[in-house]
Design an enzyme around this catalytic site. Structure first.
Site, PDB file in Angstrom:
ATOM      1  CE1 TYR A 153      -3.795   2.288   0.492  1.00  0.00           C
ATOM      2  CE2 TYR A 153      -2.719   3.046   2.559  1.00  0.00           C
ATOM      3  CZ  TYR A 153      -3.734   3.294   1.727  1.00  0.00           C
ATOM      4  OH  TYR A 153      -4.346   4.253   1.866  1.00  0.00           O
ATOM      5  CG  ASP A 241       5.568   3.652   1.297  1.00  0.00           C
ATOM      6  OD1 ASP A 241       5.824   4.060   2.196  1.00  0.00           O
ATOM      7  OD2 ASP A 241       4.521   3.479   0.694  1.00  0.00           O
ATOM      8  CE  LYS A 269       0.885   4.956   7.848  1.00  0.00           C
ATOM      9  NZ  LYS A 269      -0.498   4.905   8.015  1.00  0.00           N
TER      10      LYS A 269
HETATM   11  C1  LIG Z   1       3.172   1.865   3.471  1.00  0.00           C
HETATM   12  C2  LIG Z   1       2.466   3.158   3.484  1.00  0.00           C
HETATM   13  N1  LIG Z   1       2.903   4.170   2.496  1.00  0.00           N
HETATM   14  C3  LIG Z   1       1.707   5.218   2.316  1.00  0.00           C
HETATM   15  C4  LIG Z   1       0.673   5.288   3.052  1.00  0.00           C
HETATM   16  C5  LIG Z   1      -0.224   6.415   2.827  1.00  0.00           C
HETATM   17  O1  LIG Z   1      -0.068   7.366   3.675  1.00  0.00           O
HETATM   18  P1  LIG Z   1      -0.965   8.541   4.223  1.00  0.00           P
HETATM   19  O2  LIG Z   1      -2.518   7.703   4.379  1.00  0.00           O
HETATM   20  O3  LIG Z   1      -0.519   9.433   5.169  1.00  0.00           O
HETATM   21  O4  LIG Z   1      -1.284   8.897   2.872  1.00  0.00           O
HETATM   22  C6  LIG Z   1       0.553   4.315   3.864  1.00  0.00           C
HETATM   23  C7  LIG Z   1      -0.578   4.568   4.974  1.00  0.00           C
HETATM   24  O5  LIG Z   1      -1.061   3.924   5.438  1.00  0.00           O
HETATM   25  C8  LIG Z   1       1.369   3.075   4.174  1.00  0.00           C
HETATM   26  O6  LIG Z   1       1.066   2.376   5.105  1.00  0.00           O
END
Ligand SMILES: Cc1ncc(COP(=O)(O)O)c(C=O)c1O
Length: 464
Positions: A153, A241, A269
């Site tokens: 994700y 990521d 986060k």
């Molecule tokens: C691995 C990862 N990347 C990106 C995101 C997206 O972050 P945001 O919800 O702050 O847009 C998340 C959100 O849970 C995530 O778990």
């Protein structure tokens, strides 16, 4: 039909049910982020402190969701609250809309902990970070296609919203994604070096990967190094990521832990200490691509950096990629992020958190063994997760094949017992979680495992 384990849930959360009914009239699904919904309705929260969160009915829960990850210090840690209050009073505003010193302080601190963080640009979320990282990669390479992995994700933008909850063939997780964008994303199975070798070609701009998938599935030995080697050879930008994995798997992120430095890293986060902030960090020659043309024309160090723009990547000479955002790098988000980093860099703090994670993982392995349940306990650092299957978990595929009905049943029993998490989601630990919180959680898991199983509905039945 409701599964039996919804009965306790419903009778204990009547205030949430009422709010849900009311909210659904004005807020689709009663939630402002689709991931916050779980059936029959989510729990509506009213306040929190430390490791605890309290719902609208006044019930106390030990919180392992922690807002899906950012609250590494727990809710309302005094040092973070104080830093936010102090900065608000000092700055006299919540936003400058102009550069400020805290941005630079944070960029310098990130460069000190994350191997790839030579330069930083702030964003407001993990979604924005992965979106901008991909655009930088496309700008630097002059290519369009990107590659991502099944079950990973990266937020809610069009290029990455594929195969979140199912294996190949490619499947868009939303209507409304232009087919040209969907088709420009190549989806690969995770932890499969041969598939990566076969799938990646010279027309791919970027590979984006959660180095610790779903925040809990570690890469097989050699996977990240192989990704590094193949992407370098083909002129592809490698993006980690680390929105979840930094700093949960270590202060130097997964890149420090596994010794592989990507070209770009998406952060979110925890970087804002729980306030809305993200960051794209990366190699100078890539990050310089976003240098505004006015700054490139200006003499001095800046133009020297900007002259590197795109160097070493196969795209146009001197590429330019736009990055902006009204709320990028607000003072209080930076103050909270810096306060969290200060805390985590204190002697023994992060290692204590990781040790608690390891204790939980070990205790859960013992517990499931004692109860004769085939289970895989996964995670590293300050996160853990478990699934009922005999197959070692190498990717999301083993999770999708596991007994998710049993896992959800357990999670709803935990909710009824005062242990909060989004069902079938990884558990997060914080500095606020005490030994007695952890002991109580293990006791509740043991009790939930001992309860007679009700009929376990399919995921489809639950989501209907
Ligand atoms: C691995 C990862 N990347 C990106 C995101 C997206 O972050 P945001 O919800 O702050 O847009 C998340 C959100 O849970 C995530 O778990």
């Amino acid at each position: 039909m409701d599964p039996a384990y919804f009965d306790d849930y419903r009778s204990l959360t009547t205030g949430s049910r009422d709010l849900y009914e009311r909210a659904c009239r004005r807020i689709p699904g009663g939630v402002t982020s689709n991931v916050r919904f779980f059936p029959p309705y989510p729990i509506y929260m009213s306040r929190a402190a430390g490791s605890k969160i309290y719902d609208i009915d006044g019930r106390e829960y030990i919180d392992y969701c922690l807002a899906f990850g950012p609250l590494v210090a727990g809710h309302g840690h005094p040092r973070l609250v104080e830093a936010v209050q102090r900065e608000l009073l000092r700055a006299g505003t919540v936003i400058f809309g102009a550069p400020s010193e805290l941005e630079l302080q944070m960029a310098e601190r990130l460069a000190g902990v994350l191997p790839s963080a030579e330069m930083t640009r702030f964003t407001n979320s993990g979604t924005e970070s992965t979106m901008h990282a991909l655009r930088i990669a496309r700008g630097a390479t002059g290519r369009t296609r990107i590659a991502k992995f099944e079950g990973h994700y990266h937020g809610v933008h069009d290029s990455v919203l594929l195969n979140l909850d199912r294996p190949l063939p490619p499947f868009a997780g939303s209507d409304g994604i232009p087919s040209a964008v969907r088709d420009a994303t190549l989806v690969l199975p995770f932890n499969d070096i041969e598939a990566v070798k076969a799938g990646l070609t010279e027309d791919v701009a970027a590979v984006i990967v959660e180095p610790v998938a779903r925040g809990a599935i570690e890469p097989q030995p050699g996977l990240l190094a192989a990704l590094r080697e193949i992407t370098s050879r083909l002129g592809i930008v490698l993006i980690f990521d680390e929105v979840v994995s930094w700093p949960r798997v270590g202060l130097s992120g997964a890149q420090g832990r596994y010794g592989v430095t990507p070209d770009l890293t998406a952060l979110g986060k925890a970087v804002g200490g729980g306030l809305p902030m993200g960051a794209v960090v990366g190699k100078r020659e890539l990050m310089s691509i976003v240098t505004p043309s006015g700054a490139r024309a200006f003499p001095g160090e800046v133009s020297k950096d900007a002259s590197l723009a795109g160097a070493g990547f196969p795209g146009p000479h001197d590429p330019y990629v736009f990055h902006g955002g009204t709320y990028n790098g607000t003072p209080i988000a930076l103050a909270a992020g810096l306060a969290l980093l200060d805390l985590l860099q204190e002697e023994g703090t992060w290692t204590g958190l990781a040790a608690a994670g390891e204790r939980m993982r070990q205790a859960l392995r013992d517990l499931f063994r004692r109860r004769g349940r085939e289970a895989q306990v996964i995670g590293t650092g300050a996160a853990f997760d478990f699934y009922f299957t005999g197959e070692p978990i190498r990717s999301s595929r083993e999770i999708w094949r596991s007994d998710l009905g049993l896992r959800r049943q357990l999670d709803y029993r935990l909710l009824a017992a005062g242990v909060y998490n989004s069902p079938a989601h990884r558990f997060h630990l914080s500095l606020a979680h005490s030994d007695s919180d952890l002991e109580r959680t293990l006791d509740e898991i043991e009790r939930a495992m001992a309860a007679p199983s009700g009929a376990v509905p399919s995921r489809e039945a639950l989501l209907r």
